[in-house]
Structures are given as structure tokens and as C-alpha cells.
Write an enzyme that holds these catalytic residues in place. Structure first.
Site, PDB file in Angstrom:
ATOM      1  N   ARG A   1      -2.631  -9.428  13.105  1.00  0.00           N
ATOM      2  CA  ARG A   1      -2.852  -8.223  12.294  1.00  0.00           C
ATOM      3  C   ARG A   1      -3.623  -8.565  11.025  1.00  0.00           C
ATOM      4  O   ARG A   1      -4.496  -7.817  10.582  1.00  0.00           O
ATOM      5  CB  ARG A   1      -1.510  -7.570  11.924  1.00  0.00           C
TER       6      ARG A   1
ATOM      7  N   ARG B   1      12.321  -6.078  12.080  1.00  0.00           N
ATOM      8  CA  ARG B   1      11.426  -5.326  12.976  1.00  0.00           C
ATOM      9  C   ARG B   1      10.839  -6.292  13.996  1.00  0.00           C
ATOM     10  O   ARG B   1      10.439  -7.407  13.635  1.00  0.00           O
ATOM     11  CB  ARG B   1      10.286  -4.720  12.159  1.00  0.00           C
TER      12      ARG B   1
ATOM     13  N   ARG C   1     -13.133   3.093   7.700  1.00  0.00           N
ATOM     14  CA  ARG C   1     -12.888   1.797   8.307  1.00  0.00           C
ATOM     15  C   ARG C   1     -14.197   1.068   8.598  1.00  0.00           C
ATOM     16  O   ARG C   1     -14.180  -0.079   9.004  1.00  0.00           O
ATOM     17  CB  ARG C   1     -12.126   1.976   9.611  1.00  0.00           C
TER      18      ARG C   1
ATOM     19  N   LYS D   1       0.821  -1.218   0.000  1.00  0.00           N
ATOM     20  CA  LYS D   1       0.000   0.000   0.000  1.00  0.00           C
ATOM     21  C   LYS D   1       0.854   1.268   0.000  1.00  0.00           C
ATOM     22  O   LYS D   1       0.574   2.208  -0.726  1.00  0.00           O
ATOM     23  CB  LYS D   1      -0.884   0.004   1.252  1.00  0.00           C
TER      24      LYS D   1
ATOM     25  N   ARG E   1      11.019 -10.361   6.226  1.00  0.00           N
ATOM     26  CA  ARG E   1      11.629  -9.072   5.870  1.00  0.00           C
ATOM     27  C   ARG E   1      12.813  -8.739   6.772  1.00  0.00           C
ATOM     28  O   ARG E   1      12.704  -8.794   7.995  1.00  0.00           O
ATOM     29  CB  ARG E   1      10.553  -7.991   5.971  1.00  0.00           C
TER      30      ARG E   1
HETATM   31  P1  AMP Z   1      -3.428   2.477  11.253  1.00  0.00           P
HETATM   32  O1  AMP Z   1      -2.069   3.062  11.104  1.00  0.00           O
HETATM   33  O2  AMP Z   1      -4.308   2.710  10.055  1.00  0.00           O
HETATM   34  O3  AMP Z   1      -3.416   1.034  11.665  1.00  0.00           O
HETATM   35  O4  AMP Z   1      -4.142   3.270  12.440  1.00  0.00           O
HETATM   36  C1  AMP Z   1      -3.592   3.333  13.745  1.00  0.00           C
HETATM   37  C2  AMP Z   1      -4.683   3.640  14.759  1.00  0.00           C
HETATM   38  O5  AMP Z   1      -5.303   4.895  14.457  1.00  0.00           O
HETATM   39  C3  AMP Z   1      -5.835   2.650  14.801  1.00  0.00           C
HETATM   40  O6  AMP Z   1      -5.555   1.528  15.617  1.00  0.00           O
HETATM   41  C4  AMP Z   1      -6.962   3.496  15.377  1.00  0.00           C
HETATM   42  O7  AMP Z   1      -6.831   3.663  16.767  1.00  0.00           O
HETATM   43  C5  AMP Z   1      -6.709   4.832  14.708  1.00  0.00           C
HETATM   44  N1  AMP Z   1      -7.412   4.941  13.400  1.00  0.00           N
HETATM   45  C6  AMP Z   1      -6.837   5.035  12.175  1.00  0.00           C
HETATM   46  N2  AMP Z   1      -7.773   5.160  11.218  1.00  0.00           N
HETATM   47  C7  AMP Z   1      -8.974   5.121  11.838  1.00  0.00           C
HETATM   48  C8  AMP Z   1     -10.330   5.178  11.392  1.00  0.00           C
HETATM   49  N3  AMP Z   1     -10.640   5.301  10.089  1.00  0.00           N
HETATM   50  N4  AMP Z   1     -11.311   5.113  12.325  1.00  0.00           N
HETATM   51  C9  AMP Z   1     -11.029   4.994  13.628  1.00  0.00           C
HETATM   52  N5  AMP Z   1      -9.767   4.923  14.125  1.00  0.00           N
HETATM   53  C10 AMP Z   1      -8.743   4.974  13.246  1.00  0.00           C
END
Ligand code: AMP
Length: 236
Positions: free
Chosen positions: A190, A178, A90, A15, A129
Site C-alpha cells: 500500500r 485489523r 489521483r 489524513k 495498531r
Molecule cells: P481509496 O479509498 O481512496 O483508496 O479509493 C478506493 C478505490 O476507489 C480506488 O482503488 C479506486 O478504484 C477508486 N478511486 C478512488 N479515488 C479515485 C480517483 N481519484 N480516480 C480513480 N479511481 C478512484
């Protein structure tokens, strides 16, 4: 009309690198809600502190707050020609909010690009990785291993999985891994979370004919070229 695309993909699907391609090729910024929330770490106001606590606990930020943060980002000058959304929406409520918000500006969503990768390959991309400690050279013991030597070494307490030792042949440098890539259970968790979160969204956008599946198990250039073909088709 701007260009609004949503990028969806399991970790390891590429991504980040494809978001860079779209950004450079179409001149629109990459907007990751995770990055926006992480950037608030340096802030001490009430909202930022609340978000830090939610993220630490691994929970999702409320739709109300998330939508506001996205609205604020989409109204910045560099976003007037559109954005690449990553990590947002999300859930269906966020998706509907986004559609309404874009409609209020006379815009529409162009495409939801699903970078499709079989889950075993996704697992191997993360688990295998390794990175050069000083440069940004990245290798993978399963896919890109000609220039490295590697072996699994039994964990001293026989914990599973065994430790991975890898070094670059040319420099003899020990390669880093990592810590979250070294934990097989965490990678699987994950991937599971990703599937759980995205399945309803994929269904939602697919039902609206806005979902485009891109085979992510190809070279970076081939994936970019497929993405370009889809976007150009939506712009035509
Ligand atoms: P990510 O890097 O996309 O995994 O996001 C890290 C954290 O940010 C998530 O675990 C949520 O706590 C918050 N977060 C990111 N995007 C959203 C979203 N669209 N809605 C709600 N929480 C979000």
C-alpha cells in the site's frame, strides 16, 4: 470565494483525523472519492455496478466517471463554501480538470497539504495498531503502549511475521488488529502504491507553488496547528 484544499498523505499519516479538524474548523465537508465510490455499493444501476467491479479488481475508475462524480459532489449545497478533497485528484489529468472546473466557477485551489511521514513510521503506525473490541480506544505497540501488554507469538506454521497478541491492562480485554494491518507485505504494498501514485502529482503541484509540506510526525494538535497556519495564510 470558497476554501478548496487537497489532502495528501500515506496511510497512517493522520489524513482522517486532520480532515475532521479542517471540516470542523472551517465548516467545509470532507470529500473522499474512495468513500463516494464505496457508498455506491448499495446501488444497483449500471454505473454503480461497473464501479464496484473496478474497485474489486483494485483498478482506478476512469477519469471521466471520477470527474463527474466529483462535480456532482461539489455542486451539492453543503459544498458551496469549499471542500477538503481526499483521494482526488489521483493523476495530472484529474488535477487539470479540477483546476478548470474551479476556474469555471470563479474559484481556485487554495493549497495541497502533504502530510509528510517517513515510511518506516508509517509502517509502524499500521503494523502496530490494536483496537479495543467494544470501545474506540486505539493503541499502538510502538508508540502508545503504556496501558497495554503485548508480545509476538510464533505462528503455528512459522509463517512470517509472527502473530501479535495484545491486551488492555486495565480491563484485561484482548485487543483486535485489523487483518490488513497484520499483513506486513500488504502494508508495504500500500505504501509503494501510494508513492507511485502521488509522486507525479506532488511534483505537479509543487511546480505550481501550491504544495505545502506538513510534518505529520508530531502530535495531532501540532499537525492541526500547522495546517491551520497554512490555510489561514492562503486565505489572508
Ligand atoms: P481509496 O479509498 O481512496 O483508496 O479509493 C478506493 C478505490 O476507489 C480506488 O482503488 C479506486 O478504484 C477508486 N478511486 C478512488 N479515488 C479515485 C480517483 N481519484 N480516480 C480513480 N479511481 C478512484
Amino acid at each position: 470565494m470558497g476554501l478548496y484544499v487537497i489532502l495528501v498523505g500515506v496511510q497512517g499519516a493522520g489524513k482522517g483525523v486532520q480532515a475532521s479538524f479542517i471540516r470542523e474548523h472551517y465548516g467545509i465537508p470532507h470529500v473522499s472519492t474512495g468513500d463516494l465510490f464505496r457508498a455506491m455499493r448499495t446501488r444497483q444501476d449500471e454505473l454503480a455496478l461497473k464501479i464496484q467491479e473496478i474497485m474489486k479488481e483494485g483498478r482506478l475508475v476512469s477519469d471521466e466517471v471520477t470527474n463527474e462524480v466529483v462535480r456532482d459532489r461539489l455542486e451539492q449545497d453543503d459544498a458551496t463554501n469549499g471542500v477538503i478533497l481526499d483521494g482526488f485528484p489521483r493523476n495530472e489529468a484529474q488535477a487539470k480538470w479540477l483546476e478548470d472546473y474551479l476556474a469555471s466557477r470563479g474559484e481556485t485551489l487554495n493549497a495541497v497539504l502533504l502530510l509528510k511521514l517517513d515510511l518506516y513510521t508509517a509502517f509502524k503506525r499500521a503494523f502496530g495498531r490494536v483496537k479495543h473490541p467494544d470501545s474506540n480506544d486505539v493503541y499502538n505497540i510502538f508508540f502508545d503502549n503504556e496501558d497495554i501488554e503485548w508480545e509476538f507469538e510464533d505462528h503455528p506454521e512459522n509463517a512470517y511475521p509472527p502473530r501479535l497478541k495484545a491486551k488492555e491492562k486495565a480491563s484485561g480485554k484482548t485487543l483486535d488488529r485489523r487483518s490488513d494491518d497484520a499483513n506486513a507485505g500488504a502494508i508495504i504494498k500500500r505504501i509503494d502504491t501510494y508513492l507511485e501514485n502521488t509522486a507525479p502529482l506532488i511534483q505537479y503541484f509543487s511546480g505550481k507553488g501550491q504544495l505545502y509540506e506538513i510534518d505529520a510526525d508530531q502530535s495531532i494538535e501540532a499537525v492541526s496547528s500547522d495546517i491551520q497556519a497554512v490555510i489561514d495564510q492562503t486565505l489572508a
